[in-house]
Design a protein around this motif. Sequence first.
Motif, mmCIF file in Angstrom:
data_model
loop_
_atom_site.group_PDB
_atom_site.id
_atom_site.type_symbol
_atom_site.label_atom_id
_atom_site.label_comp_id
_atom_site.label_asym_id
_atom_site.label_seq_id
_atom_site.Cartn_x
_atom_site.Cartn_y
_atom_site.Cartn_z
ATOM 1 N N HIS A 1 0.337 -1.002 0.094
ATOM 2 C CA HIS A 1 0.393 0.083 0.103
ATOM 3 C C HIS A 1 1.071 1.312 0.030
ATOM 4 O O HIS A 1 -0.008 2.064 -0.464
ATOM 5 C CB HIS A 1 -0.944 -0.115 0.920
ATOM 6 N N LYS B 1 1.267 3.924 -2.704
ATOM 7 C CA LYS B 1 1.049 5.947 -2.442
ATOM 8 C C LYS B 1 2.073 6.578 -3.241
ATOM 9 O O LYS B 1 1.964 7.571 -4.108
ATOM 10 C CB LYS B 1 1.021 6.385 -0.972
ATOM 11 N N LEU C 1 -6.022 3.702 -2.906
ATOM 12 C CA LEU C 1 -4.606 4.749 -2.061
ATOM 13 C C LEU C 1 -4.319 5.591 -4.270
ATOM 14 O O LEU C 1 -2.821 5.819 -3.338
ATOM 15 C CB LEU C 1 -3.751 3.055 -1.767
#
Length: 353
Positions: A192, A196, A221
């Motif tokens: 994750h 980003k 995200l």
Amino acid sequence: MYKTKAYAAGSKTSPLASSTIPRRDPTDSDVQIEILFCGICHSDLHQVRDEWHEVMPTVYPCVPGHEIVGRVVKVGRAVKNFKPGDLAAVGCMVDSDGTCPECEAKLEQYCPNLTLTYNFPDKHKTAPVTYGGYSDSIVVKESFVLRVPPKLDLAGAAPLLCAGITTYSPLRHWNVTKGKKVGVVGLGGLGHMGVKFSHALGAHTVVFTTSPNKKEDALRLGANEVVVSRNADEMKKHAGSFDFILDAVSAEHDINAYISMLRRDGNLTLVGAPEKPMAVSAFGLIMGRHSLSGSAIGGIAETQEMLDFCGKHNITSDVEVIPIQKVNEAYGRLLKSDVKYRFCIDMTSLKSE
Ligand SMILES: [Zn+2]
Ligand SMILES: [Zn+2]
């Protein structure tokens, strides 16, 4: 020396429990930090349970934690860049020899004489090994202490010190920029963050996941596209098209399927560490001059660059904040990947112990 509260494991089968540990009084070049938040990394769990016995046998008591954010309370006389009251952070390492080629290249993480934040021989002999961030307080050499952009949410900033830099460093090394197509395999604590960063660096970002129900979250995200890796048709559409793929999966999986997604000269970097050796097809690498590599955290200068980048783009980890009393329960959930996407311990909860 002074004593401070901590959560420690007494053996590989015992849960973490409240205890007291020694810390050195700050030397001239040290910074003493009151810990406010500490992220929970999968490494903490491996180390506490002595699952890396072959390479890094655990010395008990073991105090894990290497995603540390806190406030400076005291500095040594020679400390220049920190003063009491400043925010500060500490990641996976607390010292290195400073003289080898890796250190000279500002890649302290590859120094043969580095000191990891926990379970590493303590050069200062305060204890047999270093103790990590599941604690009230820590003393670290100034050159290994990082500055935290003040506007970041501190709980969400803590995981940047391991999960963040682990994903940021390879993206930078492989020159991920606008116009590049980047894949991220696995959407957990590491993945994750990879999404980003890739998004913030301007790349067209594609998430590969085994679970269709992660699709919406991946898009939130920052992913541009999500590919369910079990769907052969979806996979086929992307064959030979990626400049770079970040593989953040620690479970057994077929990396050849991802290597075939690379375009000419594309690279796949592993940041997850499956237990068993992988089978790699030579043809998958030869055809297209593909490369396969690994990457570990980042140097101190690059970690600071990553934190500053996060300050500029307001990037933090998605965290579930818990009191230290819930740490054993959190470990149980971590094993089932039941967290979005990182646990972070609110260290003020240790004061009541
Ligand atoms: Zn870690
Ligand atoms: Zn070195």
